[in-house]
Design a protein around this motif. Structure first.
Motif, PDB file in Angstrom:
ATOM      1  N   ASP A   1     -38.025 138.866  58.570  1.00 61.33           N
ATOM      2  CA  ASP A   1     -37.181 138.449  57.521  1.00 61.33           C
ATOM      3  C   ASP A   1     -37.482 138.705  56.328  1.00 61.33           C
ATOM      4  O   ASP A   1     -36.580 139.136  55.427  1.00 61.33           O
ATOM      5  CB  ASP A   1     -36.779 136.850  57.704  1.00 61.33           C
TER       6      ASP A   1
ATOM      7  N   VAL B   1     -36.462 142.514  55.738  1.00 60.43           N
ATOM      8  CA  VAL B   1     -35.238 142.510  55.698  1.00 60.43           C
ATOM      9  C   VAL B   1     -34.825 142.305  54.174  1.00 60.43           C
ATOM     10  O   VAL B   1     -33.755 142.806  53.594  1.00 60.43           O
ATOM     11  CB  VAL B   1     -34.187 141.725  56.589  1.00 60.43           C
ATOM     12  N   GLN B   2     -35.455 141.286  53.597  1.00 59.10           N
ATOM     13  CA  GLN B   2     -34.961 140.480  52.293  1.00 59.10           C
ATOM     14  C   GLN B   2     -35.517 141.721  51.288  1.00 59.10           C
ATOM     15  O   GLN B   2     -34.995 141.905  50.293  1.00 59.10           O
ATOM     16  CB  GLN B   2     -35.751 139.443  52.114  1.00 59.10           C
TER      17      GLN B   2
ATOM     18  N   GLU C   1     -33.021 144.373  51.151  1.00 63.59           N
ATOM     19  CA  GLU C   1     -31.786 144.073  50.500  1.00 63.59           C
ATOM     20  C   GLU C   1     -31.956 144.118  49.121  1.00 63.59           C
ATOM     21  O   GLU C   1     -31.211 144.557  48.317  1.00 63.59           O
ATOM     22  CB  GLU C   1     -31.278 142.686  51.038  1.00 63.59           C
TER      23      GLU C   1
ATOM     24  N   LYS D   1     -27.680 152.274  51.704  1.00 61.05           N
ATOM     25  CA  LYS D   1     -28.710 152.211  52.613  1.00 61.05           C
ATOM     26  C   LYS D   1     -30.247 152.675  52.211  1.00 61.05           C
ATOM     27  O   LYS D   1     -30.210 153.459  51.003  1.00 61.05           O
ATOM     28  CB  LYS D   1     -28.208 152.738  54.030  1.00 61.05           C
TER      29      LYS D   1
ATOM     30  N   ALA E   1     -36.990 144.547  62.399  1.00 63.04           N
ATOM     31  CA  ALA E   1     -36.100 144.590  61.268  1.00 63.04           C
ATOM     32  C   ALA E   1     -34.926 145.424  61.217  1.00 63.04           C
ATOM     33  O   ALA E   1     -33.886 145.068  61.033  1.00 63.04           O
ATOM     34  CB  ALA E   1     -36.872 144.863  59.785  1.00 63.04           C
TER      35      ALA E   1
ATOM     36  N   LYS F   1     -32.579 143.934  63.957  1.00 62.00           N
ATOM     37  CA  LYS F   1     -31.744 142.799  63.266  1.00 62.00           C
ATOM     38  C   LYS F   1     -30.666 143.255  61.978  1.00 62.00           C
ATOM     39  O   LYS F   1     -29.597 142.674  62.211  1.00 62.00           O
ATOM     40  CB  LYS F   1     -32.905 141.918  62.448  1.00 62.00           C
ATOM     41  N   ARG F   2     -31.122 144.190  61.337  1.00 61.70           N
ATOM     42  CA  ARG F   2     -30.161 144.485  60.097  1.00 61.70           C
ATOM     43  C   ARG F   2     -29.886 146.151  60.187  1.00 61.70           C
ATOM     44  O   ARG F   2     -30.257 146.774  59.154  1.00 61.70           O
ATOM     45  CB  ARG F   2     -30.520 143.870  58.768  1.00 61.70           C
TER      46      ARG F   2
ATOM     47  N   ASP G   1     -27.619 147.900  59.556  1.00 60.72           N
ATOM     48  CA  ASP G   1     -26.700 148.076  58.372  1.00 60.72           C
ATOM     49  C   ASP G   1     -27.335 148.428  57.007  1.00 60.72           C
ATOM     50  O   ASP G   1     -26.726 149.280  56.302  1.00 60.72           O
ATOM     51  CB  ASP G   1     -25.597 147.054  58.088  1.00 60.72           C
ATOM     52  N   LEU G   2     -28.305 148.074  56.973  1.00 57.85           N
ATOM     53  CA  LEU G   2     -29.188 148.337  55.774  1.00 57.85           C
ATOM     54  C   LEU G   2     -29.968 149.525  55.672  1.00 57.85           C
ATOM     55  O   LEU G   2     -30.296 150.029  54.686  1.00 57.85           O
ATOM     56  CB  LEU G   2     -30.419 147.140  55.551  1.00 57.85           C
TER      57      LEU G   2
END
Length: 373
Positions: free
Chosen positions: A135, A138-139, A142, A152, A168, A171-172, A174-175
């Motif tokens: 997490d 991911v943060q 972002e 991206k 990561a 999980k995401r 899209d990033l």
């Protein structure tokens, strides 16, 4: 005890020493050398970026380092190894060429480096679990994506950081334009077996009776006995002695001592905190680390690249190569570093740069999402 590097080994050695007894030993004798490195590393390009700051990530303050010659370049986010073995103190050794083509982001993970010093680590002790690190990654992604105005970014992990980074990306997706695993860990217990077997084979081939007898005390490894800190130290010791950490080298002092010359860690207590963070994180993460098994991932939602050291017996490359051959992904590529073991950034920095430019940077060009091999 001779230090044993990366993917838990540095932490294991720290615990073998007197626990939590790190001292802020003076490194004043290196001050002049640090000043030279700091001046060389200074980014003066008009559109460059050179920033280091604490940011609110995962409910705590985490230390972020951002460097690049041109803000318009794509962002490359590194997730460091260890755990709790921050990459920032060693950036000066290999990263400058990458900064001409990427804005490179590194961060000290929770319980590591400067992040360890920013707040009482006991205040987040209950959060030291792999999903929290995922997490956090991911943060961070972002955060820097928004701060630097990117749609991206590219995500890369090294060693322990591949366990965090790969999850990561899953999980995401899209990033991220792509995920790059450097010394990827797929199935940790398989890695442990391969590393031990290599050490035993080399000891036998070199007639190292003392090493053979020492390894016999934990054989079969990992076997059906608990994989303790002490067993891991014995298993890793000889594989790394015979070049399984840095190819053709029995030791890797360049890695351990990089912080003494780092302009990014500004005082001796920050440098001492690296070992303290190792000790702090080990017991909390070891069971989850040993249970890691990503071999069941059959599909990857974004381009995935694996940079593999031909001589790596810290995170052996064979399971990674086998996984990559069977996984389905919009784009996948394995790149072998023929003169490297586990420390590819240091061992073959030129190949690291050219591989990123050849295979990764084109993926960041909008409209090339369906890049061909």
């Amino acid at each position: 005890m001779r230090k044993l590097p990366a993917l838990f080994a540095l932490m294991l050695t720290a615990v073998a020493a007197p626990a939590l007894a790190a001292e802020c030993k003076s490194t004043a004798q290196y001050a002049d050398a640090r000043a030279v490195i700091e001046d060389l590393d200074r980014i003066v390009a008009p559109n460059g970026v050179q920033e280091a700051y604490a940011a609110p990530i995962g409910g705590i303050q985490q230390w972020i380092n951002v460097r690049g010659q041109d803000r318009d370049n794509p962002i490359l986010l590194f997730v460091h190894g260890g755990p709790a073995s921050p990459l920032i103190p060693g950036l000066w050794q290999f990263q400058r060429p990458l900064e001409e083509y990427f804005t490179v982001v590194n961060y000290d993970q929770r319980g590591a480096g400067k992040t360890y010093t920013l707040q009482d680590p006991q205040s987040y002790a209950d959060s030291i679990h792999i999903p929290t690190y995922v997490d956090d990654a991911v943060q961070v992604a972002e955060y820097v994506r928004k701060r630097y105005g990117k749609r991206k970014i590219v995500l890369a992990g090294h060693s322990w950081g591949t366990i965090v980074g790969m999850q990561a990306a899953l999980k995401r997706p899209d990033l991220f334009y792509a995920y790059v695993g450097i010394g990827q860990a797929i199935k940790v217990m398989e890695n442990e077996r391969l590393s031990f077997d290599y050490g035993m084979q080399q000891a036998l081939a070199h007639g190292n009776t003392a090493a053979v007898e020492e390894m016999k005390t934990i054989a079969p490894y990992p076997g059906d006995q608990p994989v303790t800190r002490e067993r891991i130290i014995t298993a890793r010791k000889w594989a790394q002695y015979y070049g399984g950490m840095t190819a053709y080298r029995a030791e890797s002092p360049y890695f351990y001592r990089a912080g003494r010359l780092s302009p990014d860690y500004t005082d001796d207590c920050e440098r001492a905190a690296v070992d303290e963070g190792n000790v702090y994180s080990l017991g909390k993460l070891l069971p989850e680390f040993l249970a890691t098994d990503l071999s069941g991932v059959r599909e990857f939602p974004i381009p995935v690249l694996m940079f593999m050291g031909r001589h790596d017996y810290t995170t052996p490359s064979q399971p990674t190569d086998a996984w990559l051959k069977r996984v389905k992904a919009p784009y996948k590529r394995g790149v072998w570093f023929e003169r490297s073991s586990h420390m590819m950034q240091w061992e073959e920095p030129g190949k690291l740069l050219t591989s990123l430019l050849t295979y990764v940077r084109p993926l960041t060009e909008e409209g090339r999402a369906d890049a061909k091999r």
